[in-house]
Design an enzyme around this catalytic site. Structure first.
Site, mmCIF file in Angstrom:
data_model
loop_
_atom_site.group_PDB
_atom_site.id
_atom_site.type_symbol
_atom_site.label_atom_id
_atom_site.label_comp_id
_atom_site.label_asym_id
_atom_site.label_seq_id
_atom_site.Cartn_x
_atom_site.Cartn_y
_atom_site.Cartn_z
ATOM 1 N N LYS A 106 -12.086 -6.922 -33.527
ATOM 2 C CA LYS A 106 -13.354 -6.495 -34.138
ATOM 3 C C LYS A 106 -13.127 -5.222 -34.949
ATOM 4 O O LYS A 106 -13.634 -5.073 -36.062
ATOM 5 C CB LYS A 106 -14.414 -6.280 -33.056
ATOM 6 C CG LYS A 106 -14.920 -7.612 -32.492
ATOM 7 C CD LYS A 106 -15.758 -7.472 -31.236
ATOM 8 C CE LYS A 106 -16.066 -8.860 -30.676
ATOM 9 N NZ LYS A 106 -16.743 -8.847 -29.390
ATOM 10 N N GLN A 134 -18.761 -4.618 -25.235
ATOM 11 C CA GLN A 134 -17.914 -5.793 -24.989
ATOM 12 C C GLN A 134 -18.175 -6.343 -23.582
ATOM 13 O O GLN A 134 -18.115 -5.616 -22.596
ATOM 14 C CB GLN A 134 -16.430 -5.406 -25.155
ATOM 15 C CG GLN A 134 -15.466 -6.560 -24.995
ATOM 16 C CD GLN A 134 -15.655 -7.650 -26.066
ATOM 17 O OE1 GLN A 134 -15.836 -7.367 -27.243
ATOM 18 N NE2 GLN A 134 -15.638 -8.905 -25.632
ATOM 19 N N ASP A 169 -24.860 -7.855 -31.704
ATOM 20 C CA ASP A 169 -24.414 -9.072 -31.008
ATOM 21 C C ASP A 169 -25.546 -10.096 -30.915
ATOM 22 O O ASP A 169 -25.304 -11.261 -30.616
ATOM 23 C CB ASP A 169 -23.945 -8.722 -29.582
ATOM 24 C CG ASP A 169 -22.428 -8.733 -29.463
ATOM 25 O OD1 ASP A 169 -21.773 -9.371 -30.315
ATOM 26 O OD2 ASP A 169 -21.910 -8.111 -28.525
#
Ligand code: NDP
Length: 281
Positions: free
Chosen positions: A52, A96, A119
């Site tokens: 990422k 995460q 997200d």
């Protein structure tokens, strides 16, 4: 033999478009910034986080990295998120997953400002998707819509079957397909006559997490098959939920693993970061 949908090439195309946009924003004095938080040192998570950050670098998005020890308390994590929520120079916040078991994932997701929820996991983002309002969309399903569109595959009016009903893939996937005017069926572990259900699909999206489960008996001839799965086979080689060798000869288009859906997830995360700027202004 089916047309192989090249997720790597399509994701690069999207990243190049975003690079251009990021440069334009920079010229206007806005440096798009993503905060990436990892708690603990789970090796798979470290790989995702690294990729990422690499994606951010490629596009020209600034990434701030918070690598917290595994014993970080929930309160400490929540207080970092509060701080980042309040920072005007931070556009997106990514925590995460999975988190260590002493931290409650839902509480952490809810703590992120929905305007920074790149997200797309916050209940407000999911609700907005459900009723067709503006908000962040979970990256993997959003990436699959791009794969289909950019490969010239029409969605409207098609019979789409989504195999799997997880909150991050199956459910948002079915909502996005509905938004694109498909006729959508969601199948799962309690579905009866699964082969009959998947065999109706013009577009079959598979997200079960079972290596090579889907063989040609599950697939209608000429269907488009999208494989979300990331698994290891008996030789420890990466493979999807679809038995590629068996299915490719009978379908019209298929995504490989690796190089299909996977690269799109990061491209859409970067896309959400760019969009976060307009949501905050
Ligand atoms: P989950 O384990 O959360 O969900 C799996 C779903 O599949 C569940 O809805 C389950 O049904 C269903 N299922 C499991 N076994 C069967 C079966 N035998 N028959 C029918 N349905 C079944 O998985 P995720 O959605 O998180 O992930 C799915 C796969 O996609 C994994 O391999 C994961 O690694 C991969 N993935 C890939 C991403 C990418 O970027 N390419 C991103 C996210 C995930 P039920 O609800 O009834 O239990």
């Amino acid at each position: 033999m089916a047309f192989i949908i090249d997720g790597k090439a399509i994701s690069t195309e999207i990243k190049d478009e975003l690079k251009q946009l990021a440069a334009e924003k920079k010229a206007e004095g806005v440096e798009v910034t993503l905060a990436v938080i990892q708690v603990g040192d789970d090796p798979a998570s470290s790989v995702y986080v690294r990729n990422k950050k690499k994606g951010c670098e490629y596009v020209g998005i600034r990434s701030l990295s918070y690598e917290l020890p595994g014993e970080t308390t929930q309160e400490e994590l929540l207080s970092l998120i509060q701080e980042l929520n309040g920072r005007r120079d931070v556009n997106g916040i990514l925590v995460q997953l999975p988190l260590p078991s002493h931290i409650h994932e839902d509480t952490v997701i809810r703590a992120i400002d929905p305007r920074k929820d790149v997200d797309g996991f916050h209940p407000q983002s999911v609700g907005a998707l459900c009723i067709g309002q503006k908000g962040f969309v979970s990256c993997t399903p959003a990436g699959i819509i791009q794969l289909l569109k950019r490969s010239g595959i029409e969605i409207a009016g098609k019979e789409c079957v989504v195999l799997g009903r997880s909150n991050i893939v199956g459910k948002p996937m079915s909502l996005l397909l509905l938004r694109e005017n498909a006729t959508v069926t969601i199948a799962h572990s309690r579905t009866r006559n699964l082969k009959e259900v998947t065999g109706r699909a013009d577009i079959l999206i598979v997200a079960v997490g079972k290596p090579k489960m889907i063989t040609r008996e599950y697939v209608k001839e000429g269907a488009v098959v999208i494989d979300v799965g990331i698994n290891r086979d008996e030789n420890n080689k990466l493979c999807g939920d679809v038995d590629f060798e068996d299915v490719a000869p009978v379908c019209s288009a298929i995504t490989p693993v690796p190089g299909g859906v996977g690269p799109m997830t990061i491209a859409m995360l970067l896309n959400n970061c760019m969009e976060s700027v307009s949501l905050q202004s």
